[in-house]
Design a protein around this motif. Sequence first.
Motif, PDB file in Angstrom:
ATOM      1  N   GLU A 173       3.840  -5.418   8.658  1.00 42.83           N
ATOM      2  CA  GLU A 173       3.612  -3.996   8.360  1.00 42.83           C
ATOM      3  C   GLU A 173       2.329  -3.514   9.043  1.00 42.83           C
ATOM      4  O   GLU A 173       2.313  -2.446   9.682  1.00 42.83           O
ATOM      5  N   ASN A 174       1.258  -4.300   8.916  1.00 50.17           N
ATOM      6  CA  ASN A 174      -0.007  -3.926   9.559  1.00 50.17           C
ATOM      7  C   ASN A 174       0.069  -4.023  11.078  1.00 50.17           C
ATOM      8  O   ASN A 174      -0.536  -3.227  11.793  1.00 50.17           O
ATOM      9  N   LEU A 175       0.817  -5.005  11.572  1.00 50.31           N
ATOM     10  CA  LEU A 175       1.013  -5.125  13.021  1.00 50.31           C
ATOM     11  C   LEU A 175       1.718  -3.897  13.578  1.00 50.31           C
ATOM     12  O   LEU A 175       1.334  -3.366  14.624  1.00 50.31           O
ATOM     13  N   GLN A 176       2.739  -3.441  12.859  1.00 47.89           N
ATOM     14  CA  GLN A 176       3.469  -2.242  13.295  1.00 47.89           C
ATOM     15  C   GLN A 176       2.561  -1.017  13.263  1.00 47.89           C
ATOM     16  O   GLN A 176       2.607  -0.160  14.152  1.00 47.89           O
ATOM     17  N   LYS A 177       1.700  -0.959  12.225  1.00 51.24           N
ATOM     18  CA  LYS A 177       0.772   0.159  12.103  1.00 51.24           C
ATOM     19  C   LYS A 177      -0.209   0.173  13.278  1.00 51.24           C
ATOM     20  O   LYS A 177      -0.484   1.224  13.857  1.00 51.24           O
ATOM     21  N   GLN A 178      -0.706  -1.023  13.633  1.00 53.15           N
ATOM     22  CA  GLN A 178      -1.632  -1.105  14.755  1.00 53.15           C
ATOM     23  C   GLN A 178      -0.943  -0.740  16.070  1.00 53.15           C
ATOM     24  O   GLN A 178      -1.519  -0.040  16.910  1.00 53.15           O
TER      25      GLN A 178
END
Length: 602
Positions: free
Chosen positions: A90-95
Amino acid sequence: MSTHLLERKDVDERLTWDLSGIFKTEEEYEEAIKKVQELTMELEEEFKGKIDTSKTINNCLDKLKVLAQLLTLVGSYAHLAVSVDQTNTENLQKQMKFSNIASDIESRISFIESEIIVLDEKIINQAIEESKENANYLRKILRKKKHALHPEVEKALSALSAVLEAPEHIYNMAKLADMDFGTFTVDGKEYPLSFSLFETKWEYEEDTKIRRAAFEAFSKKLREYQHTIAAVYQTQVQKEKTIATLRRFDSVIDSLLFHQEVDRELYDRQIDLIMEHLAPYMRKFAKLLQKIHRIEEMTFADLKLEVDSEFEPSITIEEAKKYIEEGLSVFGEDYREMVRRAFNERWIDFAENKGKSTGAFCASPYGSHPYILINWADKMREVFVLSHELGHAGHFYLAHQHQNIFDSRPSMYFVEAPSTMNELLMANYLMKNNKDKRMRRWVLSTLISRTYYHNFVTHLLEAAYQREVYMIIDKGGSVTAPILNKLKREVLEKFWGDAVKINEGAELTWMRQPHYYMGLYPYTYSAGLTIATQVNKRYLQEGQKALEDWKEVLKAGGTKTPVELARMAGVDITTEKPLLDTIEYIGDMIDEIIKLTEELEK
């Protein structure tokens, strides 16, 4: 220290940083993204094709500062979330989403510099006279004038920024998400292994069989990825060569040094003098380690051993807080309060967990407070690591208070000076408050094996290797895993001579650091520590005046060149004297460690 790596969701929240200091909620973060997109549209509508007077230059840059600050906050929020857990999709996609947005924004606002840079210098100089706030930014544009490309090319490069920065991202994903080091076995007992565990625990392990087995298992896993990582690194250096050529630089090195505002002489001197003059001292130190630990043959895998590993105290985070607060209190109450806040307001991420970045770093988003990542190992040496990162934090904490976002960040050449200065101040404090010979030896040997080894040996040998890579690239060549392995081995063998056997796997050390994706970063560690050593010597001789001058240097941020900043602190880095003096200082410390060892053995 636990050898079992927890999932991020399972670690104690008190050991994690609190990103609500940037945005209180995810909704606030999303709103900020919308706002940067709106500000970008406003800049385009108001100024694109219309920057032709000193007044429009300054009006545009005033609005750009607002956008730059918000963009920094958004980018830091996304990056910091990923840095503590590369496995969180989820955080990877956000970044990745932010990275794409940032590329679009950079492309769309690239017109600002392109339109200013083609103006008559009289107009730019008039804008400089009319705005102190924008003056340094504009001076730097004037400096870049002869290396500027056609506005459409600049726009294309900005649009491709996420792609151009991909090598570092791919490297980190391979290193932190894909490489599974599993376990290694010694005498029938199984031990867990990861990047973090190797660099915080097994490299320092006193049992030679376990330490060398860990090194062998670690190297074996690295070797499986060597061709992939070499291809990623080749992409990085070829990109840098292409951009250097486009911008009409004679070499990649000149191109990368241009942004550091130092000339080739300072760069080459740092590498050449250390390779020649420091090597004999470090070989002597390696021989001391060999004698203390009764090792038949000293190898590369043994170099991180402690002089007195049985003595090093274990330390809790709360105990470390007291040491650091007292040790850095020489800077005054405002700095001390910053240190208190760092601990009390969760600016620091101490936890060790799966997917977290290795090592330690400090991020200082303009408009928020700094954030420090560390993998806490319950050892006194971590006090030096945390003091180092608090040096970065204190630097930007002060610079942000006194400079705008354009002027807050100094050249990369200088950036490691404040951090390493803090390590030296901690050593002063520990030795002043404990007269025990064994404690003094421990502090001095920690300075050698951690502070100076890390900055003057590890990173310097990276720099010497990196220079060889760029020389190949400048001549139109390319690098592959066998070439990189050969270059790294040659540098290691040249430095350590007959004192240390460069065992199999040592040549893969080039795979361990992200610094190669950050330009000419490695050599700046020793450059920064050279300045810090000289300032600390001045402090020990002259007292508080030296620290007051140093705080003024920190407040100056990026308003001066590295040479000017060092001069403010009483150090002339245009000569070789500070570096040779620092090398001699290291040699004196090693001689004292040897003398104390002989006295303690009696």
